[in-house]
Design a protein around this motif. Structure first.
Motif, mmCIF file in Angstrom:
data_model
loop_
_atom_site.group_PDB
_atom_site.id
_atom_site.type_symbol
_atom_site.label_atom_id
_atom_site.label_comp_id
_atom_site.label_asym_id
_atom_site.label_seq_id
_atom_site.Cartn_x
_atom_site.Cartn_y
_atom_site.Cartn_z
ATOM 1 N N VAL A 338 81.242 81.391 1.344
ATOM 2 C CA VAL A 338 80.556 82.573 1.853
ATOM 3 C C VAL A 338 79.713 82.210 3.074
ATOM 4 N N ALA A 339 78.944 81.126 2.947
ATOM 5 C CA ALA A 339 78.122 80.677 4.075
ATOM 6 C C ALA A 339 78.993 80.295 5.269
ATOM 7 N N ASP A 340 80.139 79.692 4.994
ATOM 8 C CA ASP A 340 81.047 79.315 6.077
ATOM 9 C C ASP A 340 81.582 80.546 6.795
ATOM 10 N N PHE A 341 81.935 81.572 6.026
ATOM 11 C CA PHE A 341 82.433 82.816 6.627
ATOM 12 C C PHE A 341 81.366 83.439 7.530
ATOM 13 N N ILE A 342 80.118 83.456 7.047
ATOM 14 C CA ILE A 342 79.026 84.034 7.829
ATOM 15 C C ILE A 342 78.822 83.241 9.115
ATOM 16 N N ALA A 343 78.827 81.920 9.000
ATOM 17 C CA ALA A 343 78.608 81.054 10.163
ATOM 18 C C ALA A 343 79.697 81.231 11.216
ATOM 19 N N SER A 344 80.929 81.489 10.776
ATOM 20 C CA SER A 344 82.044 81.650 11.713
ATOM 21 C C SER A 344 82.215 83.088 12.202
ATOM 22 N N GLY A 345 81.370 83.994 11.712
ATOM 23 C CA GLY A 345 81.458 85.390 12.134
ATOM 24 C C GLY A 345 82.510 86.194 11.401
ATOM 25 N N ASP A 346 83.063 85.639 10.338
ATOM 26 C CA ASP A 346 84.078 86.353 9.551
ATOM 27 C C ASP A 346 83.375 87.149 8.450
ATOM 28 N N TYR A 347 82.732 88.250 8.844
ATOM 29 C CA TYR A 347 81.863 88.985 7.928
ATOM 30 C C TYR A 347 82.637 89.765 6.871
ATOM 31 N N GLU A 348 83.824 90.215 7.221
ATOM 32 C CA GLU A 348 84.636 90.945 6.251
ATOM 33 C C GLU A 348 84.996 90.053 5.062
ATOM 34 N N ASP A 349 85.405 88.823 5.360
ATOM 35 C CA ASP A 349 85.743 87.895 4.277
ATOM 36 C C ASP A 349 84.498 87.442 3.528
ATOM 37 N N ALA A 350 83.355 87.397 4.213
ATOM 38 C CA ALA A 350 82.105 87.023 3.546
ATOM 39 C C ALA A 350 81.757 88.038 2.466
ATOM 40 N N VAL A 351 81.922 89.308 2.806
ATOM 41 C CA VAL A 351 81.648 90.369 1.828
ATOM 42 C C VAL A 351 82.658 90.321 0.691
ATOM 43 N N LYS A 352 83.942 90.135 1.034
ATOM 44 C CA LYS A 352 84.977 90.068 0.007
ATOM 45 C C LYS A 352 84.754 88.894 -0.947
ATOM 46 N N ALA A 353 84.263 87.791 -0.408
ATOM 47 C CA ALA A 353 84.043 86.597 -1.231
ATOM 48 C C ALA A 353 82.971 86.819 -2.291
ATOM 49 N N ARG A 354 82.092 87.762 -2.058
ATOM 50 C CA ARG A 354 81.076 88.090 -3.054
ATOM 51 C C ARG A 354 81.670 88.846 -4.242
ATOM 52 N N GLY A 355 82.864 89.380 -4.090
ATOM 53 C CA GLY A 355 83.514 90.078 -5.192
ATOM 54 C C GLY A 355 83.707 91.549 -4.899
ATOM 55 N N ALA A 356 84.637 92.163 -5.646
ATOM 56 C CA ALA A 356 84.966 93.580 -5.427
ATOM 57 C C ALA A 356 83.771 94.477 -5.686
ATOM 58 N N GLY A 357 82.953 94.112 -6.659
ATOM 59 C CA GLY A 357 81.799 94.936 -6.986
ATOM 60 C C GLY A 357 80.807 95.014 -5.844
ATOM 61 N N PHE A 358 80.578 93.901 -5.163
ATOM 62 C CA PHE A 358 79.655 93.865 -4.028
ATOM 63 C C PHE A 358 80.186 94.735 -2.898
ATOM 64 N N THR A 359 81.484 94.606 -2.618
ATOM 65 C CA THR A 359 82.114 95.407 -1.562
ATOM 66 C C THR A 359 81.985 96.893 -1.861
ATOM 67 N N ARG A 360 82.250 97.253 -3.110
ATOM 68 C CA ARG A 360 82.184 98.662 -3.508
ATOM 69 C C ARG A 360 80.763 99.210 -3.347
ATOM 70 N N MET A 361 79.760 98.415 -3.714
ATOM 71 C CA MET A 361 78.391 98.892 -3.627
ATOM 72 C C MET A 361 77.944 99.076 -2.177
#
Length: 729
Positions: A338-361
């Motif tokens: 997750v931290a790697d995704f954020i650092a590289s600017g891949d925010y969509e995958d960062a959110v997805k990596a937190r899980g479907a529930g996080f994305t839905r909320m």
């Protein structure tokens, strides 16, 4: 050991580990001050007995201390730690900490054999010690208020932190509304926006900033526009929640001060800043953090004591309120991504990596912050009615608020049935608008009304007529046993009454938590916290004398509140309707009670459900306990009563209600678009959280008014282990 930052609920885990270990016949040690204590050894590694962890369940922080150790990162520091552990005969370790502590612990495990060989070569341990402790076994519990570990739904301390934050937002909203002000609330979360997102939803905030989802360019104008529309729609206050690690897409931090300056430059308003800081990590742990940490602690003991020679270290956490274990390495690697995704600017995958529930909320939050629907409702749009049914449950207003706004945002007319099923029978229904549900997120009760009522044969015709006259195209019913019974009848009578042949969604809202297919009904967490709060006060009231208490909870035929409440509050005994009470059991319990006070105890707690026994009521049990004490102690009875139905809904219940209401409206919208007319009910094992009503109700035992399978009954062995020391009858 507890390592890294502290978190509420760590003491519950420590208590559970000590007592479960003793039950398993193990010696249990505390390593004080985390890995630094392991390096220093001596008095930092202490033996713990049963009574050493008495009275710590309701304390915040960690009684064995915690610290961050830079020395542990060096080979010399790790070598000292291994030497001190082996000197005490310790090669099975339970670490309660964040991802850094758990990663470091796993690194030590991998190097353990090399360190043992090195210590043997240097003569610092004997060959016998080296042979007895060839490797290290580790189980990890995540103690972190940020909820930043992938692989567990909740980390120890997160729920308590949400309580602190939500209480602060509720309080700030009052003063903000009085003065028509904007408040900026900064919460913890360097790399994880869980606290900011969930408390923004639970507190009804207007805007939030998360590390995983930085705003796009021009966010300043967008924020001011959203807040301005809210004020134009009649809101007197504006609340902005920002995570401490929030930044824009160029990596520049979005601080409270930066947001304040934006507000001043664009609106001229001097927004007030509240930085909650370490308040979020302090205070009494919530009921959830107590029972969850307790259950995970017992499982961690089982994991390290049963581990085989080639066992990988495990992370013990929860999935859908069930305790589970998984490889520690995978959980840490997934979290690091997750931290790697954020650092590289891949925010969509960062959110997805937190899980479907996080994305839905996040999607839900974006709808709720608006001051008006994103689409205009046409005059001929279809109508969705919402109705509460059954007994009151905290969180019913949040269910209604989210359902109304989610429906309006999809272009429907939203109708509210007034007064539950009797209101539907009488045709008492009105249209509700976006502003009608403003401010309902943090209120108890049920603004649209509810009643404990199941329709009779004669009521069905009037109900059908009300639906027809108000041109209702779909219905959302929210409530407890009475709601489920009502919808069951409506489905069975669809052939007789064509008006019932519409899509209907059913959501659980009951403090009893006695409904199938959904682990925690809306309202049950708030009631559980009330039970625990009352018991904490009862315990303090008895601190100056020898006293036993018999506490009676609600719950009808379901033992969720007495068992889980008793577990979270450290009760010695819990009687539930599922188990009942026998004279033989009472005889044993009286003997245990007398023995406890004779052995030096000053307090003894029994919790029982209101319908546990027709004959052995809480009054009878209290009198029996006192009679057998023969004056050596006193006994008091405490019936909690309707306090369990009142009060402000907990953050858990607000978030639970938000998710359920949103998904129910999404289901009804899908059905209306596709021309389907299905009856559905909440089901946690479905990707879209809704399942056919018949399948859900097949899990209901109507005779005793509770599900045939109840997940929390798996906590009974945990309760029994921790309530009485080995050898005690």
């Amino acid at each position: 050991m507890t390592s890294g930052g502290d978190a509420q609920g760590m003491n519950a885990a420590v208590r559970a580990i000590v007592r479960a270990g003793i039950h398993k016949g193990a010696e249990v040690f505390a390593i004080r001050e985390g890995w630094q204590g392991a390096i220093e050894g001596g008095d930092h590694i202490v033996h713990l007995g049963w009574s050493d962890v008495s009275g710590i369940l309701n304390k915040g922080g960690t009684v064995i201390g915690t610290a961050r150790s830079t020395e542990f990162r060096t080979p010399e520091g790790q070598l000292k730690a291994v030497e001190n552990l082996i000197a005490r005969g310790i090669d099975r370790l339970i670490v309660i900490g964040g991802d850094g502590s758990l990663t470091g612990s796993r690194a030590l495990l991998l190097r353990w054999p090399d360190y043992v060989a090195q210590l043997l070569e240097q003569g610092r341990i004997s060959r016998e010690q080296a042979e007895r402790h060839p490797r290290l076994f580790i189980a990890g519990l995540v103690g972190s208020i940020d909820n930043d570990m992938v692989g567990t739904d909740m980390t120890i301390g997160t729920d308590s932190a949400m309580h602190r934050i939500t209480e602060a937002i509720d309080a700030i909203s009052s003063t903000a509304e009085s003065h028509r002000r904007t408040f900026i609330v900064e919460v913890m979360g360097r790399r994880c926006g869980y606290l900011a997102l969930m408390t923004a939803i639970a507190g009804g905030a207007d805007y939030t900033f998360l590390p995983e989802s930085p705003p796009r360019e021009g966010w300043e104008d967008r924020m001011v526009e959203v807040l301005g529309r809210g004020r134009a729609a009649g809101r007197r206050d504006s609340i902005i929640v920002v995570a401490e690690g929030a930044a824009d897409r160029e990596g520049e931090p979005i601080t409270s001060q930066r947001i304040q300056q934006v507000m001043k430059d664009r609106t001229g308003e001097e927004a007030r800043i509240t930085i909650l800081g370490h308040v979020q990590r302090g205070g009494t742990p919530s009921a959830y953090d107590r029972w969850m940490a307790t259950a995970c602690g017992v499982e961690a003991v089982d994991q390290v004591l049963s581990a085989k020679a080639d066992a990988e270290p495990v992370l013990v956490g929860v999935k859908r309120d069930q305790v589970c274990a998984q490889p520690l390495l995978k959980a840490v690697e997934d979290t690091t991504k997750v931290a790697d995704f954020i650092a590289s600017g891949d925010y969509e995958d960062a959110v997805k990596a937190r899980g479907a529930g996080f994305t839905r909320m996040i999607d839900i939050y974006r709808i709720l912050i608006e001051s008006t629907p994103t689409v205009a409702t046409s005059e001929h749009a279809k109508r969705i009615a919402i109705m509460h049914a059954g007994a009151l449950a905290p969180g019913m207003n949040q269910l209604a608020r989210v359902a109304v706004r989610a429906g309006l945002d999809r272009g429907y007319h939203m109708m509210a049935v007034q007064g539950g099923v009797p209101g539907l029978v009488a045709g008492e229904m009105r249209e509700v608008l976006w502003s009608d549900v403003e401010g309902m997120a943090n209120t108890g009760g049920a603004t649209f009304g509810t009643r404990r009522y199941v329709p009779t044969e004669g009521d069905l015709y009037q109900m059908a007529r009300s639906l027809e006259e108000n041109e209702i195209d779909a219905l959302l019913v929210m409530g407890g046993h009475h709601a489920y019974a009502t919808v069951d009848i409506m489905e069975r009578e669809r052939r007789r009454y064509p008006a019932f042949n519409i899509p209907i969604a059913l959501l659980p809202a009951s403090i009893d938590n006695n409904l199938p297919a959904w682990p925690m009904a809306v309202g049950s967490d708030t009631a559980l916290n009330t039970v625990v709060d009352v018991i904490d006060m009862v315990r303090m009231s008895a601190s100056a004398s020898k006293r036993a208490f018999v506490v009676e909870t609600m719950g009808r035929g379901c033992g969720f509140l007495p068992l889980v409440g008793g577990l979270a509050a450290g009760a010695e005994k819990a009687y539930t309707p599922e188990g009942g009470i026998t004279l033989e059991e009472l005889t044993q319990d009286v003997a245990a009670l007398v023995d406890s006070f004779a052995s030096g105890r000053s307090f003894y707690l029994t919790v029982m459900g209101e319908e546990t026994s027709e004959f052995y009521t809480s009054d009878v049990v209290a009198k029996l306990f006192e009679a057998e004490g023969r004056g050596t102690y006193s006994v008091r009875q405490a019936v909690i009563g309707h306090m369990q139905q009142g009060g402000t809904p907990s953050p858990f219940d607000r978030i639970n209600a938000t998710r359920l209401a949103f998904m129910a409206i999404a289901n009804l919208d899908s059905q209306l678009s596709e021309g389907r007319k299905d009856y559905v009910a909440a089901a946690s094992d479905e990707p879209e959280l809704m399942a056919p009503l018949r399948r859900v109700l097949a899990g209901m035992d109507w005779d005793v008014q509770r599900p045939r399978e109840q997940w929390w009954t798996a906590l009974r062995p945990v309760f029994d282990q921790l309530s009485r020391r080995p050898g005690q009858e």
